[in-house]
Design an enzyme around this catalytic site. Structure first.
Site, mmCIF file in Angstrom:
data_model
loop_
_atom_site.group_PDB
_atom_site.id
_atom_site.type_symbol
_atom_site.label_atom_id
_atom_site.label_comp_id
_atom_site.label_asym_id
_atom_site.label_seq_id
_atom_site.Cartn_x
_atom_site.Cartn_y
_atom_site.Cartn_z
ATOM 1 N N ARG A 93 0.815 -1.208 0.000
ATOM 2 C CA ARG A 93 0.000 0.000 0.000
ATOM 3 C C ARG A 93 0.854 1.265 0.000
ATOM 4 O O ARG A 93 0.470 2.276 -0.551
ATOM 5 C CB ARG A 93 -0.928 -0.012 1.232
ATOM 6 N N TYR A 94 1.998 1.199 0.693
ATOM 7 C CA TYR A 94 2.882 2.362 0.807
ATOM 8 C C TYR A 94 4.184 2.046 0.079
ATOM 9 O O TYR A 94 4.599 0.889 0.023
ATOM 10 C CB TYR A 94 3.176 2.657 2.289
ATOM 11 N N ARG A 104 7.198 0.007 2.138
ATOM 12 C CA ARG A 104 6.993 -1.157 2.998
ATOM 13 C C ARG A 104 5.931 -2.085 2.433
ATOM 14 O O ARG A 104 5.024 -1.621 1.727
ATOM 15 C CB ARG A 104 6.639 -0.738 4.430
ATOM 16 N N CYS A 132 -4.626 -17.922 13.427
ATOM 17 C CA CYS A 132 -4.482 -17.136 14.657
ATOM 18 C C CYS A 132 -4.818 -18.054 15.831
ATOM 19 O O CYS A 132 -5.552 -19.031 15.665
ATOM 20 C CB CYS A 132 -5.454 -15.967 14.685
ATOM 21 N N CYS A 175 -11.991 -8.504 13.852
ATOM 22 C CA CYS A 175 -10.822 -8.528 12.944
ATOM 23 C C CYS A 175 -11.138 -7.915 11.572
ATOM 24 O O CYS A 175 -12.191 -8.155 10.991
ATOM 25 C CB CYS A 175 -10.366 -9.964 12.753
ATOM 26 N N CYS A 235 -10.114 -12.691 16.811
ATOM 27 C CA CYS A 235 -10.726 -11.514 17.434
ATOM 28 C C CYS A 235 -12.020 -11.216 16.679
ATOM 29 O O CYS A 235 -12.027 -11.230 15.447
ATOM 30 C CB CYS A 235 -9.781 -10.322 17.351
ATOM 31 N N ASP A 286 -12.271 -0.701 12.183
ATOM 32 C CA ASP A 286 -12.638 -0.726 10.758
ATOM 33 C C ASP A 286 -14.031 -1.326 10.578
ATOM 34 O O ASP A 286 -14.422 -2.212 11.333
ATOM 35 C CB ASP A 286 -11.615 -1.565 9.974
ATOM 36 N N ARG A 313 -9.374 -8.545 8.930
ATOM 37 C CA ARG A 313 -8.968 -9.457 7.862
ATOM 38 C C ARG A 313 -9.750 -10.765 7.927
ATOM 39 O O ARG A 313 -9.229 -11.840 7.623
ATOM 40 C CB ARG A 313 -7.456 -9.684 7.949
ATOM 41 N N ASP A 344 -8.095 4.169 9.219
ATOM 42 C CA ASP A 344 -7.832 3.700 7.859
ATOM 43 C C ASP A 344 -9.017 4.085 6.988
ATOM 44 O O ASP A 344 -10.153 3.720 7.291
ATOM 45 C CB ASP A 344 -7.659 2.177 7.857
ATOM 46 N N LYS A 368 -3.821 5.124 5.914
ATOM 47 C CA LYS A 368 -4.060 5.676 7.257
ATOM 48 C C LYS A 368 -4.063 7.195 7.230
ATOM 49 O O LYS A 368 -3.275 7.799 6.507
ATOM 50 C CB LYS A 368 -2.919 5.278 8.195
HETATM 51 S S1 SF4 Z 1 -6.889 -9.094 14.715
HETATM 52 FE FE1 SF4 Z 1 -7.345 -10.683 13.158
HETATM 53 S S2 SF4 Z 1 -5.355 -11.281 12.330
HETATM 54 FE FE2 SF4 Z 1 -4.958 -10.195 14.276
HETATM 55 S S3 SF4 Z 1 -4.853 -11.823 15.842
HETATM 56 FE FE3 SF4 Z 1 -6.970 -11.071 15.803
HETATM 57 S S4 SF4 Z 1 -8.024 -12.439 14.365
HETATM 58 FE FE4 SF4 Z 1 -5.834 -12.704 14.002
#
Ligand code: SF4
Length: 397
Positions: free
Chosen positions: A114-115, A118, A127, A134, A131, A295, A136, A332, A339
């Site tokens: 994206r940048y 990096r 994972c 999340c 979470c 997000d 993603r 974002d 960002k």
């Molecule tokens: S935020 Fe998403 S990618 Fe990061 S640890 Fe939690 S579930 Fe996994």
């Protein structure tokens, strides 16, 4: 004030040796309704979410589950582990499957560019805790082996070819779900690329399984320095005795640690919680780095706060937390705009030659423009080439 970091209690029948073994933690992960029902008095909403085939993966280490309240469904930690019925309602508000537009910035599988300077290198989709908010979710938990595959080699080739790429951020998923030997392979492959200056590890493992961060792993990071560790504590109660020891291990091995938190509705959206987290992190030599706006990923609507609420928290922290303890507030831009930093506005008036400000405690002052002209540094030519090279790049080629 010295802070007290409390030890977790192993689940009944589990020895301390098992509890402190990250392999045991991974192997004993909770992922089904039956697993969670053993340790929580589930609410109707949690039962509903756990009993329907979820679109998003569910998993927690026993260690992280032990930080949550068994009985109180609104407990902040519990809301980050257990899905609720609201998560299934993806039709409300502005919910996007790929909120950061990462697919559009992926020149190839597992690389997000994206940048200019990096890249994000998604070396796993696994994972140890999924979470609930999340960003993603469209990617994690699909069970694909990657390191060593032909796609991995292609991604490395891309980084090798992108001479403007100075930093590689290992992410996923959580890179520390991989064993040490695979991680060493990735680190040594990247260190062999001359233009890669900085390697970052983005991992929630200090939060969800701090025992994964062993002395051997810290020594591995030290061998491939400079390696920066970006972790993700959202709430002061996540800082257990085991988590505090884990962070100290990293820093004692010379690995700089930064924290990126997400502001979450009903979890940490109060100035007292943010300041408590920041002070404890700083005491443990971890820099509170970012406070992100949540997000609008699918199933996360109930976690989001308004920008105004977030700015007000930051305004109240200003001047009361030292610069070292203060995270940068950032958002974002949905759709892939990158960002943007957000700061409370302290300016009260401006004219051609002066600006007026009111500080955190109400004191007012005027900053006047200098009388003389602006003069450029005498040694500018030593640095201009490096800047122009970076400024002219889009994808490092
Ligand atoms: S935020 Fe998403 S990618 Fe990061 S640890 Fe939690 S579930 Fe996994």
């Amino acid at each position: 004030m010295k802070f007290h970091f409390q030890k977790t209690e192993p689940f009944p029948g589990v020895t301390v040796a098992e509890w402190m073994d990250w392999r045991w933690q991974f192997k004993s992960a909770l992922s089904t309704l039956a697993d969670f029902a053993q340790h929580f008095d589930l609410s109707a909403s949690e039962r509903e979410a756990l009993s329907q085939p979820s679109r998003f993966p569910i998993r927690s280490t026993p260690y992280y589950a032990a930080l949550a309240s068994r009985t109180v469904a609104t407990d902040p930690i519990r809301q980050m582990v257990l899905p609720r019925a609201e998560e299934l309602n993806t039709g409300r508000g502005q919910q996007i499957s790929d909120p950061l537009g990462e697919r559009a910035h992926s020149p190839l599988e597992r690389v997000i560019h994206r940048y200019p300077d990096r890249v994000l290198f998604l070396i796993t989709d696994q994972c140890s805790l999924y979470c609930r908010y999340c960003l993603r979710k469209h990617f994690t938990g699909q069970d694909q082996a990657f390191v060593g595959s032909s796609d991995y080699e292609k991604a490395l080739e891309y980084i090798r070819g992108g001479r403007g790429i100075r930093e590689v951020i290992l992410s996923g998923g959580d890179p520390l779900t991989l064993g040490d030997s695979r991680l060493e392979r990735v680190l040594s492959d990247l260190r062999a690329i001359e233009h890669v200056e900085i390697i970052r590890i983005a991992s929630r493992m200090p939060v969800v399984a701090p025992m994964r961060v062993t002395d051997e792993l810290c020594a591995l990071f030290k061998r491939y320095k400079p390696v920066y560790f970006m972790t993700h504590f959202n709430h002061p109660r996540e800082l257990s005795f085991e988590a505090a020891e884990c962070l100290e291990r990293l820093v004692d091995h010379g690995v700089p640690v930064f924290n990126q938190m997400v502001l979450l509705n009903g979890i940490n959206n109060h100035v007292a919680v943010v300041q408590a987290l920041s002070r404890r992190l700083l005491f443990l030599r971890v820099k509170p780095y970012y406070m992100f706006q949540c997000d609008p990923s699918e199933g996360s609507e109930h976690f989001r706060t308004s920008v105004e609420e977030s700015l007000e928290i930051q305004r109240q922290l200003w001047g009361r937390l030292s610069g070292l303890a203060m995270p940068n507030f950032s958002l974002d831009i949905p759709g892939g705009g990158g960002k943007v930093g957000l700061t409370p506005n302290f300016e009260t008036a401006r004219a051609d030659s002066q600006r007026e400000y009111r500080g955190f405690d109400g004191v007012h002052g005027v900053y006047r423009a200098p009388a003389g002209p602006s003069v450029l540094p005498a040694d500018l030519s030593d640095y201009l080439g490096e800047w122009e090279e970076l400024a002219g790049q889009r994808y490092g080629r």
